[in-house]
Design a protein around this motif. Sequence first.
Motif, short mmCIF file in Angstrom:
data_model
loop_
_atom_site.label_atom_id
_atom_site.label_comp_id
_atom_site.label_asym_id
_atom_site.label_seq_id
_atom_site.Cartn_x
_atom_site.Cartn_y
_atom_site.Cartn_z
N TYR A 86 -14.76 -1.34 3.56
CA TYR A 86 -14.29 -1.40 4.95
C TYR A 86 -13.06 -0.51 5.06
O TYR A 86 -12.13 -0.63 4.26
N ASN A 134 -19.53 -6.63 4.86
CA ASN A 134 -18.16 -6.92 4.48
C ASN A 134 -17.59 -8.01 5.40
O ASN A 134 -17.69 -7.90 6.63
N ASN A 136 -14.67 -8.67 6.29
CA ASN A 136 -13.57 -8.22 7.15
C ASN A 136 -14.05 -7.52 8.42
O ASN A 136 -13.27 -7.31 9.34
N LYS A 137 -15.30 -7.12 8.44
CA LYS A 137 -15.83 -6.38 9.59
C LYS A 137 -16.56 -7.33 10.54
O LYS A 137 -17.54 -7.97 10.15
#
Length: 175
Positions: A86, A134, A136-137
């Motif tokens: 990311y 991911n 975080n995405k």
Amino acid sequence: MGNQSKKLAAVLAGVTAVILIGQVGSVRTYITEIRDGPGTQNAFDMFKEATGEDALLSAIRDKAAETKIAPVNARVDRVWKAIPGYNGMEIDVEATYRKALSGTLNTKIAYVYRQIEPEIQLKDLGAHPIYRGNANKPMVSFMINVAWGNEYIKPMLDTLDAEKVKATFFWMEVG
């Protein structure tokens, strides 16, 4: 001394006085404004004179350190296999500083951002299936199981197409 000599001395004294007075900063600014027009010294220039350029640059650097998002490397997980990396995000301090200097004092600082690619990307990991994105995405995936008939498929496809949403369909035969 003749009349012409007195006039020459007076002119030289006047020119010398103008040159000396022109060296004073406020007079120089006044002369510049008369020559270039009013408002030639913008508010940032006055801010720099009052506080120094480093105050603005320091404020941008502080904000950059406070808001930096580090990139996340791609990795191979024991369960989820390949997990994509990311990109991180940070403020481009120099570009933001240059942009801020061209603005006015009442203008908010328009930060210029740049992405930071992760050191390890999917292509560096070799061939592995991807079962998970991911964390975080922010993202979502649609998987539609079609085991209930096909009369609703056309309106669903039209809606997905209109909203530019991609989906995966699983066709099952019931029988």
